[in-house]
Design a protein around this motif. Sequence first.
Motif, PDB file in Angstrom:
ATOM      1  N   ASP A  72       0.854  -1.183   0.000  1.00  0.00           N
ATOM      2  CA  ASP A  72       0.000   0.000   0.000  1.00  0.00           C
ATOM      3  C   ASP A  72       0.894   1.237   0.000  1.00  0.00           C
ATOM      4  O   ASP A  72       2.005   1.217   0.555  1.00  0.00           O
ATOM      5  CB  ASP A  72      -0.900   0.018   1.230  1.00  0.00           C
ATOM      6  CG  ASP A  72      -1.899  -1.122   1.233  1.00  0.00           C
ATOM      7  OD1 ASP A  72      -2.856  -1.075   0.454  1.00  0.00           O
ATOM      8  OD2 ASP A  72      -1.704  -2.072   2.019  1.00  0.00           O
ATOM      9  N   HIS A  73       0.406   2.300  -0.632  1.00  0.00           N
ATOM     10  CA  HIS A  73       1.152   3.549  -0.672  1.00  0.00           C
ATOM     11  C   HIS A  73       0.350   4.647   0.013  1.00  0.00           C
ATOM     12  O   HIS A  73      -0.857   4.783  -0.209  1.00  0.00           O
ATOM     13  CB  HIS A  73       1.459   3.941  -2.118  1.00  0.00           C
ATOM     14  CG  HIS A  73       2.451   3.042  -2.782  1.00  0.00           C
ATOM     15  ND1 HIS A  73       3.810   3.273  -2.760  1.00  0.00           N
ATOM     16  CD2 HIS A  73       2.282   1.881  -3.467  1.00  0.00           C
ATOM     17  CE1 HIS A  73       4.436   2.314  -3.413  1.00  0.00           C
ATOM     18  NE2 HIS A  73       3.520   1.451  -3.855  1.00  0.00           N
ATOM     19  N   ILE A  74       1.034   5.417   0.863  1.00  0.00           N
ATOM     20  CA  ILE A  74       0.410   6.516   1.586  1.00  0.00           C
ATOM     21  C   ILE A  74       1.074   7.810   1.149  1.00  0.00           C
ATOM     22  O   ILE A  74       2.305   7.935   1.199  1.00  0.00           O
ATOM     23  CB  ILE A  74       0.560   6.334   3.108  1.00  0.00           C
ATOM     24  CG1 ILE A  74      -0.007   4.987   3.558  1.00  0.00           C
ATOM     25  CG2 ILE A  74      -0.108   7.483   3.855  1.00  0.00           C
ATOM     26  CD1 ILE A  74       0.268   4.683   5.016  1.00  0.00           C
ATOM     27  N   GLU A  75       0.287   8.774   0.723  1.00  0.00           N
ATOM     28  CA  GLU A  75       0.782  10.098   0.379  1.00  0.00           C
ATOM     29  C   GLU A  75       0.202  11.123   1.337  1.00  0.00           C
ATOM     30  O   GLU A  75      -0.792  10.869   2.020  1.00  0.00           O
ATOM     31  CB  GLU A  75       0.426  10.439  -1.067  1.00  0.00           C
ATOM     32  CG  GLU A  75       1.067   9.492  -2.075  1.00  0.00           C
ATOM     33  CD  GLU A  75       0.768   9.882  -3.512  1.00  0.00           C
ATOM     34  OE1 GLU A  75       0.032  10.877  -3.712  1.00  0.00           O
ATOM     35  OE2 GLU A  75       1.259   9.198  -4.428  1.00  0.00           O
ATOM     36  N   GLY A  76       0.830  12.277   1.384  1.00  0.00           N
ATOM     37  CA  GLY A  76       0.456  13.286   2.361  1.00  0.00           C
ATOM     38  C   GLY A  76      -0.995  13.718   2.286  1.00  0.00           C
ATOM     39  O   GLY A  76      -1.656  13.898   3.315  1.00  0.00           O
ATOM     40  N   HIS A  77      -1.526  13.869   1.076  1.00  0.00           N
ATOM     41  CA  HIS A  77      -2.905  14.338   0.950  1.00  0.00           C
ATOM     42  C   HIS A  77      -3.919  13.278   1.370  1.00  0.00           C
ATOM     43  O   HIS A  77      -5.108  13.584   1.519  1.00  0.00           O
ATOM     44  CB  HIS A  77      -3.178  14.790  -0.490  1.00  0.00           C
ATOM     45  CG  HIS A  77      -2.963  13.700  -1.511  1.00  0.00           C
ATOM     46  ND1 HIS A  77      -3.901  12.721  -1.764  1.00  0.00           N
ATOM     47  CD2 HIS A  77      -1.897  13.427  -2.321  1.00  0.00           C
ATOM     48  CE1 HIS A  77      -3.439  11.903  -2.696  1.00  0.00           C
ATOM     49  NE2 HIS A  77      -2.227  12.308  -3.059  1.00  0.00           N
ATOM     50  N   ASP A  78      -3.469  12.003   1.538  1.00  0.00           N
ATOM     51  CA  ASP A  78      -4.365  10.931   1.982  1.00  0.00           C
ATOM     52  C   ASP A  78      -4.553  10.918   3.493  1.00  0.00           C
ATOM     53  O   ASP A  78      -5.482  10.287   3.998  1.00  0.00           O
ATOM     54  CB  ASP A  78      -3.818   9.561   1.561  1.00  0.00           C
ATOM     55  CG  ASP A  78      -3.682   9.425   0.062  1.00  0.00           C
ATOM     56  OD1 ASP A  78      -4.520   9.991  -0.657  1.00  0.00           O
ATOM     57  OD2 ASP A  78      -2.729   8.754  -0.385  1.00  0.00           O
ATOM     58  N   VAL A  79      -3.669  11.594   4.234  1.00  0.00           N
ATOM     59  CA  VAL A  79      -3.607  11.448   5.683  1.00  0.00           C
ATOM     60  C   VAL A  79      -4.612  12.371   6.364  1.00  0.00           C
ATOM     61  O   VAL A  79      -4.600  13.586   6.162  1.00  0.00           O
ATOM     62  CB  VAL A  79      -2.190  11.743   6.201  1.00  0.00           C
ATOM     63  CG1 VAL A  79      -2.139  11.642   7.723  1.00  0.00           C
ATOM     64  CG2 VAL A  79      -1.192  10.775   5.571  1.00  0.00           C
ATOM     65  N   LYS A  80      -5.462  11.784   7.172  1.00  0.00           N
ATOM     66  CA  LYS A  80      -6.403  12.551   7.994  1.00  0.00           C
ATOM     67  C   LYS A  80      -5.787  12.905   9.341  1.00  0.00           C
ATOM     68  O   LYS A  80      -6.006  13.995   9.875  1.00  0.00           O
ATOM     69  CB  LYS A  80      -7.688  11.750   8.199  1.00  0.00           C
ATOM     70  CG  LYS A  80      -8.731  12.471   9.043  1.00  0.00           C
ATOM     71  CD  LYS A  80      -9.989  11.622   9.206  1.00  0.00           C
ATOM     72  CE  LYS A  80     -11.045  12.351  10.044  1.00  0.00           C
ATOM     73  NZ  LYS A  80     -12.266  11.530  10.205  1.00  0.00           N
ATOM     74  N   ALA A  81      -5.008  11.971   9.907  1.00  0.00           N
ATOM     75  CA  ALA A  81      -4.378  12.222  11.206  1.00  0.00           C
ATOM     76  C   ALA A  81      -3.185  11.304  11.368  1.00  0.00           C
ATOM     77  O   ALA A  81      -3.199  10.157  10.917  1.00  0.00           O
ATOM     78  CB  ALA A  81      -5.368  12.005  12.347  1.00  0.00           C
ATOM     79  N   ILE A  82      -2.143  11.816  12.002  1.00  0.00           N
ATOM     80  CA  ILE A  82      -0.972  11.000  12.351  1.00  0.00           C
ATOM     81  C   ILE A  82      -0.719  11.194  13.840  1.00  0.00           C
ATOM     82  O   ILE A  82      -0.646  12.323  14.328  1.00  0.00           O
ATOM     83  CB  ILE A  82       0.263  11.365  11.503  1.00  0.00           C
ATOM     84  CG1 ILE A  82       1.482  10.550  11.959  1.00  0.00           C
ATOM     85  CG2 ILE A  82       0.556  12.858  11.546  1.00  0.00           C
ATOM     86  CD1 ILE A  82       2.676  10.688  11.035  1.00  0.00           C
ATOM     87  N   THR A  83      -0.624  10.092  14.564  1.00  0.00           N
ATOM     88  CA  THR A  83      -0.469  10.135  16.015  1.00  0.00           C
ATOM     89  C   THR A  83       0.602   9.144  16.451  1.00  0.00           C
ATOM     90  O   THR A  83       1.046   8.292  15.676  1.00  0.00           O
ATOM     91  CB  THR A  83      -1.794   9.784  16.727  1.00  0.00           C
ATOM     92  OG1 THR A  83      -2.203   8.462  16.315  1.00  0.00           O
ATOM     93  CG2 THR A  83      -2.878  10.784  16.384  1.00  0.00           C
ATOM     94  N   VAL A  84       0.989   9.261  17.715  1.00  0.00           N
ATOM     95  CA  VAL A  84       1.884   8.296  18.356  1.00  0.00           C
ATOM     96  C   VAL A  84       1.089   7.598  19.443  1.00  0.00           C
ATOM     97  O   VAL A  84       0.459   8.257  20.276  1.00  0.00           O
ATOM     98  CB  VAL A  84       3.130   8.987  18.941  1.00  0.00           C
ATOM     99  CG1 VAL A  84       3.917   8.020  19.817  1.00  0.00           C
ATOM    100  CG2 VAL A  84       4.014   9.520  17.825  1.00  0.00           C
ATOM    101  N   GLU A  85       1.095   6.284  19.429  1.00  0.00           N
ATOM    102  CA  GLU A  85       0.341   5.511  20.400  1.00  0.00           C
ATOM    103  C   GLU A  85       1.223   4.439  21.028  1.00  0.00           C
ATOM    104  O   GLU A  85       2.243   4.049  20.465  1.00  0.00           O
ATOM    105  CB  GLU A  85      -0.883   4.855  19.747  1.00  0.00           C
ATOM    106  CG  GLU A  85      -1.890   5.854  19.191  1.00  0.00           C
ATOM    107  CD  GLU A  85      -3.079   5.172  18.555  1.00  0.00           C
ATOM    108  OE1 GLU A  85      -3.156   3.919  18.608  1.00  0.00           O
ATOM    109  OE2 GLU A  85      -3.941   5.880  17.994  1.00  0.00           O
TER     110      GLU A  85
END
Length: 324
Positions: free
Chosen positions: A258-271
């Motif tokens: 799978d490929h993730i690009e910046g415009h696809d991201v809704k939220a990035i967190t540390v858990e």
Amino acid sequence: MNDATTSNDIRLREGASIAQRLVVAGSAAAVALCFTPGLFTHDAFEVIISVVALLAGTAFVGVVMLTPAVVWIITPDEILIGRQRPFGKLQTRVVAKDEITGLQVPGSKTAKARFQLAFTLASGERLTSPPLSDVTHVHDTVARIAAQFDVPDVEAPLNPLDASNPEMRLGEPVEPFSQRDIRIAAVIAVAVSAAPYAYKLWRGLPPNWIDFMLLPLGVVAAFAVTRFANLVTGAFWIVREGDIRVERLWGNGEPRADHIEGHDVKAITVERRGRSEDEHCIVVIRLHSGRRFRSPRIGSRNEARAVGAEIVRRLGIGAEANRI
């Protein structure tokens, strides 16, 4: 703790606060106290278990409360080391620049991307620092320290998470389980489910309804193992400028990406994924489509935040999605 190259001083910390220690020690003490009723029974086995549990709990509380907190402040001319035990006095030591003759950067045995500074002094003494929290700038930090202390021939560590790498690699490349291992696991699942039924027959006892129910459950478990075992092999992240490639396996062992690009991201967190924030923190990316990607285990919360910040920079993730 901040060891970024933009700061004049490099600060390294190790050890939990007194409040955190009290919470952990209190939890351990509460668990140990649950075994105290066994001390008042007439069963020698229960008494032994209670005594062992209480001794283990006491030892754990002692280790938690007596382990010192350590702070290093590395300046261009010296290293200031502070060490303090809970409720004890602060002990300080100053190591001058001209006392340092060597520098190495050993890796950690428990975390692949954790590095410490090991200084060799003119007296032959070896001082090891707390871990570097910014694991994405280890090369720059080590080069800077080696230059300011005039230490020659410092070998740069191999760091898969360093920002100087064109590709940051999280985790290990995924490989499918061998068919032999899968078959063995399936046979074990069937054998475990059939064991109570076989035991009753061997002893001449009539099987009950639970024994009969376990037989088809074993077949279902064996089928699940053969079809879906490779789904638990985890993921391998390759973070590049502009995208992340996430490599995983289908249940049959076929690779998927799978490929993730910046415009696809809704939220990035540390858990935290596990029991300890010192070892089991990960980066979690949620997409606008609703999908969620969890990174391989990184390490402490500070280390995971450093990796997350570099992912944000490489993918150009907007501030509204950055929740690190």
